[in-house]
Write a protein that holds these residues in place. Structure first.
Motif, PDB file in Angstrom:
ATOM      1  N   CYS C 307     -13.036 -19.475  -5.779  1.00  0.00           N
ATOM      2  CA  CYS C 307     -13.216 -18.659  -6.977  1.00  0.00           C
ATOM      3  C   CYS C 307     -12.138 -17.584  -7.030  1.00  0.00           C
ATOM      4  O   CYS C 307     -11.900 -16.893  -6.045  1.00  0.00           O
ATOM      5  N   ILE C 308     -11.446 -17.460  -8.173  1.00  0.00           N
ATOM      6  CA  ILE C 308     -10.486 -16.350  -8.297  1.00  0.00           C
ATOM      7  C   ILE C 308     -10.966 -15.295  -9.286  1.00  0.00           C
ATOM      8  O   ILE C 308     -10.511 -14.168  -9.255  1.00  0.00           O
ATOM      9  N   ALA C 309     -11.885 -15.647 -10.175  1.00  0.00           N
ATOM     10  CA  ALA C 309     -12.381 -14.656 -11.130  1.00  0.00           C
ATOM     11  C   ALA C 309     -13.709 -15.127 -11.680  1.00  0.00           C
ATOM     12  O   ALA C 309     -13.977 -16.329 -11.710  1.00  0.00           O
ATOM     13  N   GLU C 310     -14.528 -14.172 -12.089  1.00  0.00           N
ATOM     14  CA  GLU C 310     -15.777 -14.554 -12.722  1.00  0.00           C
ATOM     15  C   GLU C 310     -15.980 -13.656 -13.931  1.00  0.00           C
ATOM     16  O   GLU C 310     -15.433 -12.561 -13.996  1.00  0.00           O
ATOM     17  N   PHE C 311     -16.717 -14.142 -14.902  1.00  0.00           N
ATOM     18  CA  PHE C 311     -17.002 -13.318 -16.074  1.00  0.00           C
ATOM     19  C   PHE C 311     -18.250 -13.854 -16.746  1.00  0.00           C
ATOM     20  O   PHE C 311     -18.751 -14.922 -16.387  1.00  0.00           O
ATOM     21  N   ALA C 312     -18.754 -13.103 -17.709  1.00  0.00           N
ATOM     22  CA  ALA C 312     -19.960 -13.537 -18.406  1.00  0.00           C
ATOM     23  C   ALA C 312     -19.790 -13.296 -19.891  1.00  0.00           C
ATOM     24  O   ALA C 312     -19.055 -12.409 -20.310  1.00  0.00           O
ATOM     25  N   GLY C 313     -20.468 -14.104 -20.690  1.00  0.00           N
ATOM     26  CA  GLY C 313     -20.483 -13.918 -22.134  1.00  0.00           C
ATOM     27  C   GLY C 313     -21.907 -14.073 -22.633  1.00  0.00           C
ATOM     28  O   GLY C 313     -22.771 -14.578 -21.917  1.00  0.00           O
ATOM     29  N   LEU C 314     -22.142 -13.610 -23.864  1.00  0.00           N
ATOM     30  CA  LEU C 314     -23.495 -13.677 -24.415  1.00  0.00           C
ATOM     31  C   LEU C 314     -23.527 -14.643 -25.597  1.00  0.00           C
ATOM     32  O   LEU C 314     -22.816 -14.450 -26.576  1.00  0.00           O
ATOM     33  N   ARG C 315     -24.342 -15.672 -25.492  1.00  0.00           N
ATOM     34  CA  ARG C 315     -24.527 -16.574 -26.619  1.00  0.00           C
ATOM     35  C   ARG C 315     -25.469 -15.895 -27.611  1.00  0.00           C
ATOM     36  O   ARG C 315     -26.454 -15.272 -27.205  1.00  0.00           O
ATOM     37  N   ALA C 316     -25.160 -16.026 -28.899  1.00  0.00           N
ATOM     38  CA  ALA C 316     -26.021 -15.449 -29.938  1.00  0.00           C
ATOM     39  C   ALA C 316     -27.059 -16.493 -30.335  1.00  0.00           C
ATOM     40  O   ALA C 316     -26.735 -17.474 -30.984  1.00  0.00           O
ATOM     41  N   VAL C 317     -28.291 -16.279 -29.914  1.00  0.00           N
ATOM     42  CA  VAL C 317     -29.334 -17.276 -30.110  1.00  0.00           C
ATOM     43  C   VAL C 317     -30.337 -16.786 -31.144  1.00  0.00           C
ATOM     44  O   VAL C 317     -30.959 -15.737 -30.962  1.00  0.00           O
ATOM     45  N   ALA C 318     -30.475 -17.533 -32.231  1.00  0.00           N
ATOM     46  CA  ALA C 318     -31.445 -17.153 -33.264  1.00  0.00           C
ATOM     47  C   ALA C 318     -32.807 -17.754 -32.929  1.00  0.00           C
ATOM     48  O   ALA C 318     -32.894 -18.738 -32.204  1.00  0.00           O
ATOM     49  N   ASP C 319     -33.883 -17.165 -33.500  1.00  0.00           N
ATOM     50  CA  ASP C 319     -35.200 -17.764 -33.324  1.00  0.00           C
ATOM     51  C   ASP C 319     -35.093 -19.197 -33.819  1.00  0.00           C
ATOM     52  O   ASP C 319     -34.520 -19.452 -34.864  1.00  0.00           O
ATOM     53  N   GLY C 320     -35.648 -20.136 -33.102  1.00  0.00           N
ATOM     54  CA  GLY C 320     -35.583 -21.524 -33.534  1.00  0.00           C
ATOM     55  C   GLY C 320     -34.333 -22.227 -33.078  1.00  0.00           C
ATOM     56  O   GLY C 320     -34.178 -23.421 -33.312  1.00  0.00           O
ATOM     57  N   GLU C 321     -33.434 -21.498 -32.443  1.00  0.00           N
ATOM     58  CA  GLU C 321     -32.263 -22.068 -31.784  1.00  0.00           C
ATOM     59  C   GLU C 321     -31.197 -22.656 -32.713  1.00  0.00           C
ATOM     60  O   GLU C 321     -30.129 -23.021 -32.258  1.00  0.00           O
ATOM     61  N   ASP C 322     -31.439 -22.779 -34.018  1.00  0.00           N
ATOM     62  CA  ASP C 322     -30.411 -23.392 -34.877  1.00  0.00           C
ATOM     63  C   ASP C 322     -29.499 -22.319 -35.481  1.00  0.00           C
ATOM     64  O   ASP C 322     -29.785 -21.122 -35.403  1.00  0.00           O
ATOM     65  N   PHE C 323     -28.385 -22.766 -36.056  1.00  0.00           N
ATOM     66  CA  PHE C 323     -27.495 -21.860 -36.794  1.00  0.00           C
ATOM     67  C   PHE C 323     -28.227 -21.355 -38.044  1.00  0.00           C
ATOM     68  O   PHE C 323     -29.028 -22.086 -38.637  1.00  0.00           O
TER      69      PHE C 323
END
Lengths: 141, 422, 482
Positions: C307-323
């Motif tokens: 491992c040389i680097a790690e990071f995190a991101g946030l998925r935008a999840v709506a109720d019901g999981e759909d767009f």
């Protein structure tokens, strides 16, 4: 430093780690009741023995830091004391050096601050530094 | 003069040295000594000297020059010799590639891309620092988390300070030295944290960099989380057990805006990999013969490229040897081949070189895995050496003399460092 | 002072906002984009896995499943025009046990129904032949040739650069603080610096899309943040696997993947963990453990040591999981929310859908005659042939100066990146890869700072990692003042 007292002899043994070289010898300084050094043990060289005595009576350190320099290849010039100075003067010396601003070019060994704290020790440049815009000299062809 | 750029390179060299730090400079001198006429040092920085130029503290040269010098002084002495001996020096120049015929592809802003050919090559690229990713410290990714070496360059050369209140992770020498440097520059150093039960730097540095300034050293303790969204705000530290598992019930937070990482160096071996040199998985550097020649004929390696040294003096010594042998190779006068393989045994992590010959004296460098008090180094059954104490942080070196091997007819020697039988 | 009335204002400069902005820049309308960060692509998009999904994963009954396949097919022309890194390297969804085989079959069937071409079931022998580093436990896999990898941040930068070239008004460091209805069916958007008036608002605010909707008084949904941690591995492992490796999916997530990124390095992740705090981008030791434990079963040659680097991101999840894409109860306010995976894949399809919606809502949109579809392809010195390198370095000495040693990036490339919009160290890193390699900026950070300082004419202490309070060094004077 750690100190332990031998009740039977009333002598006192202090322990130091030698900073003379990377070997880091563990030194012992034994003192009698009159606070005189009786024996130094654990050193591997003459410098170590001297260091133990010095550290026990009046610790000293070489000081290295940097000083601002105008128009140099780098923004800071490394400097050093020509000999060790009393340990408790180290921070004061660094503060004093912060008010200096040198001018490139400078040669290794040039005195930056003479006779600090009247110790006879100078602060000198520990490298030469050319000016940033000086054209590089052409060698061979 | 630290910079003396060679304006025009020759199309052919006897020896091309990659890297102008202490290893590269000593190697070039060694090559010259053995009669190599045309020697070139290539360095990517604007002046030769390498990392020594930012190591402004004393402690260098006691072995090599028999006096205590600062890094820049040590570098300048070598450089002056290099220039006297008419070695070509190409600074601000990058080695893009070396092919199997030892044609070296160089690039610089002054001269563009050019190719020079070499009879022998010495790789002396040094090392790079391990980063946060290598230890996977959990938490956010704010600015203010940087390697000790980068901080050293900021402070000692570029003239900027990394922050106001620092925590240092790792008790390697660079970390200890930086604890003192930052203190002298007016920063507050909240503490040095070391995951191992013993310090990784030299004892002298613990005394004069930490004790002198009352900077606490916390052994068996590490940074377990990094906090702060834009800039570092605090770190959480916790003690660890023998398996390095943190005890979170005893963790505490330290407010700070700077975290310096001094968690070790890794040999810089991009070019070695391009050349497919055989690599030792322990040192992470090339496997070397006693001449410091790698697994590829005519490619020599030295300094931190081979293994991480704790003293520059040993780098110079090793590099001088590599350079001499590169010079001999280029002028077609090589010494006899090695006939004995060294095998690291009990409490020995590695030995360099990996092979030796019985006809001449060799210095073998090794590192122990764990510290010991009174101990003994066994070179197979042919020789033993008493050691007062050994630490992983301090390289052990052994002179192997031909007379040790008079009665030995095998082809491998195991090296152990074990406690003295009491 | 004349107040500008924009036809459309996009809130959010992530992959979605950037793609919409570029799509709308084809038309003779006046468009603005407001981004809260100092550069576009600095939120969730920066931590995206960079996969253009094959098209078969999502159910055709969901909006995201439909747009996944539509979007997939639009990436080739986009990458061609905009010159960012995109390559269809294919993917393998791997079964590690017999009971996973029906899932592979179902996926194949679903893909074929959607029209995804080239899906094949591979047995163990074929797998070992094509991907010898895969674990022997991999008994079968579904191969999809349509899957690609892309540099997500590079895509954002180039999309926005092209949009600006075609007239987009880009405002960075401009978080929207209030949204009010103005006269004549207009909206007024307030940022700390300025007020913007617009006829249409496109809410592409990622994890904050629910807050933006609330500011406009049309909040009908919540966005939750599902964190994903990713771990980037040393270049040493380049080529260990050639395709994106998926485990058999579960209902919640596509699982932990092995991704040969466009640049050739391997990345492993992401995790999937719901978090309360939408600013929480911390990686965790549990996350790392989970990733490497899982990956070891699939590709045994990968270990945490690389491992040389790690990071995190946030998925935008709506109720019901759909767009959630479409108009709201208030005229002119359009949501593009809940765009979680496969959001990047779907982005070009989302952009055309949004253009259609605006048109349907009555905005007159005629194509520009002078639309310029391309941006110049950035120079990547290291990948040029020697003759080209020689010529380039002769023409411009800054291409003869290496700044980043790990990735062989020249000063010229960094200056180009600054010219094209990089304002921060991360901006340089994500455009050129300088600082992204194994030394993680140890050697090149100071040089990049000097170049930023020189080009932007600001002192070095004002250079930041990614804007805001992310300063890197302090000037000395501050401490010597005593």
């Amino acid at each position: 430093m750690t100190t332990q007292t031998h009740e039977s002899t009333a002598s006192e043994i202090s322990n130091y780690l030698c900073i003379g070289c990377p070997m880091g010898c563990r030194l012992e300084v034994e003192e009698n009741e009159a606070k005189e050094i009786v024996e130094v043990r654990g050193f591997s060289c003459r410098r170590g023995e001297q260091y133990a005595k010095q550290e026990h009576t009046e610790p000293q350190r070489m000081v290295t830091t940097t000083v601002a320099i105008n128009n140099g290849l780098w923004a800071r010039l490394p400097v050093r004391t020509t000999a060790a100075i009393p340990k408790d003067k180290t921070i004061e010396l660094c503060q004093k050096l912060r008010s200096l601003r040198l001018q490139a070019p400078i040669d290794r060994g040039d005195i930056v601050l003479p006779n600090v704290f009247d110790t006879g020790v100078d602060v000198v440049a520990s490298r030469s530094m050319k000016t940033a815009d000086e054209t590089t000299s052409s060698r061979n062809g | 003069m630290i910079t003396a750029e060679t304006q025009h390179l020759k199309p052919e060299y006897d020896v091309v040295v990659v890297g102008g730090g202490p290893a590269g400079m000593a190697a070039a001198l060694g090559a010259k000594e053995m009669g190599a006429d045309r020697v070139l040092i290539v360095d990517r920085e604007k002046e030769a000297g390498g990392i020594l130029l930012q190591c402004i503290h004393p402690g260098f040269g006691l072995q090599h020059f028999k006096e205590e010098l600062t890094g820049p002084e040590y570098a300048q002495r070598f450089l002056e010799k290099v220039l006297e001996t008419e070695v070509d020096l190409a600074t601000d120049t990058y080695v893009l590639d070396i092919d199997k015929d030892k044609r070296v592809k160089l690039m610089s802003s002054d001269r563009g891309v050019e190719i020079v050919s070499a009879k022998a090559v010495v790789l002396a690229m040094g090392a790079r620092e391990r980063t946060r990713g290598a230890i996977r410290t959990p938490g956010s990714r704010p600015s203010g988390v940087l390697t000790a070496g980068l901080a050293q360059k900021f402070v000692n050369m570029l003239g900027y300070l990394p922050g106001k209140r620092a925590v240092i992770l790792g008790s390697g020498d660079i970390g200890l030295i930086m604890a003192r440097r930052l203190t002298l520059e007016g920063l507050e150093v909240a503490g040095v944290f070391e995951i191992m039960p013993h310090a990784n730097g030299l004892n002298r540095n613990i005394v004069q960099c930490l004790h002198d300034y009352n900077i606490p050293l916390h052994l068996s303790t590490t940074v377990v989380e990094i906090h702060g969204s834009d800039r570092l705000e605090k770190v959480t530290v916790a003690p660890v057990d023998e398996t390095f598992t943190p005890d979170m019930s005893r963790s505490w937070d330290i407010p700070c805006d700077t975290l310096l990482l001094s968690i070790g160096l890794i040999p810089e071996n991009e070019l070695s990999r391009q050349l497919n040199l055989r690599i030792d998985p322990v040192t992470r550097g090339p496997i070397v013969r006693s001449t410091m020649e790698s697994s590829m004929d005519g490619v020599f390696v030295c300094g931190n490229v081979v293994h991480i040294h704790d003293l520059v003096d040993f780098v110079s010594q090793e590099a001088l040897l590599a350079g001499r042998n590169a010079g001999l190779y280029a002028t077609q006068q090589q010494p006899p081949e090695d006939n004995i393989r060294l095998v690291p045994g009990e409490n020995v992590a590695y030995c360099v070189p990996h092979t030796i010959s019985s006809d001449r004296e060799h210095t073998v460098y090794m590192r122990v895995r764990k510290p010991l008090e009174a101990s003994v180094l066994n070179l197979g059954e042919v020789y033993e050496k008493k050691l007062r104490y050994v630490f992983p942080a301090e390289m052990v070196n052994l002179k192997v003399r031909p007379r040790f091997l008079h009665e030995f007819h095998g082809d491998t020697l195991k090296v152990d460092i074990v406690p003295t039988a009491s | 002072m004349k107040i500008v009335l924009y036809d459309v204002t996009i809130i959010g400069g992530g992959a979605i906002g950037c793609t919409i902005a570029r799509e709308l820049s084809r038309y003779q309308i006046n468009v603005a984009l407001l981004e809260k960060e100092i550069e576009v692509g600095f939120g969730t998009s920066k931590a995206n896995s960079g996969i253009i999904h094959g098209g078969h994963h999502g159910s055709p009954d969901s909006l995201k499943g439909k747009l996944e396949w539509e979007g997939n097919q639009l990436w080739d022309p986009l990458a061609d025009e905009l010159g960012f890194g995109f390559r269809r390297i294919g993917e393998l969804t791997v079964a590690l046990a017999e009971d996973q085989l029906p899932t592979l079959n179902a996926l194949k069937e679903q893909g074929e129904k959607k029209g995804v071409p080239g899906l094949e079931l591979w047995d163990r022998d074929r797998l070992q032949q094509e991907e010898p580093s895969l674990s022997e436990n991999a008994i079968a896999a579904l191969f999809a040739p349509t899957t690609g990898v892309v540099n997500p941040y590079e895509a954002c930068f180039n999309l926005i650069e092209n949009a600006v070239l075609n007239g987009l008004n880009l405002f960075v460091s401009s978080p929207v603080q209030s949204i009010t209805e103005g006269p004549d069916n207009t909206w007024i958007l307030q940022t700390p610096k300025k007020e913007y008036r617009t006829r249409f608002v496109i809410n592409a605010a990622g994890v904050f899309a629910d807050r933006i909707a609330e500011l406009a008084g049309v909040r009908t949904f919540s966005i939750h943040a599902r964190k994903g941690e990713e771990y980037l591995l040393d270049k040493r492992l380049c080529g260990l696997v050639k395709r994106v490796i998926f485990p058999c999916p579960t209902p919640v997530s596509k699982g932990i993947l092995v991704i040969p990124t466009f640049d050739g390095t391997l990345m492993v992740g992401p995790t999937a963990e719901m978090v309360e705090d939408k600013y929480n981008l911390a990686t965790s030791s549990a996350g790392g453990q989970q990733v490497f434990d899982f990956v070891r079963n699939v590709v045994p040659g990968i270990s945490a040591r690389d491992c040389i680097a790690e990071f995190a991101g946030l998925r935008a999840v709506a109720d019901g999981e759909d767009f959630i894409i479409g108009t709201t109860s208030k005229k002119g306010f359009i949501n593009v929310a809940g765009i979680q995976s496969p959001g990047l894949t779907a982005a070009p399809a989302i952009a055309t859908l949004v253009a259609d919606i605006i048109r349907d809502e009555g905005l007159s949109m005629s194509l520009k005659d002078d639309f310029e579809p391309a941006v110049p392809k950035p120079i990547h010195f290291a990948s040029l042939p020697t003759e080209k390198q020689i010529e380039l370095a002769r023409q411009n000495p800054s291409y003869g100066q290496i700044v980043c040693r790990c990735e062989l990036i020249t000063e010229g490339e960094i200056l180009d990146a600054i010219d094209r919009g990089a304002k921060t160290l991360d901006g340089i890193k994500f455009r050129t890869r300088a600082g992204m390699g194994r030394c993680q900026g140890g050697f090149c950070t100071s040089r990049c700072m000097e170049l930023l300082s020189r080009k932007m004419d600001v002192p070095i202490p004002e250079i930041t990692k990614r804007g805001g309070e992310s300063w890197v060094v302090k000037p000395r004077t501050e401490l010597t003042a005593t």
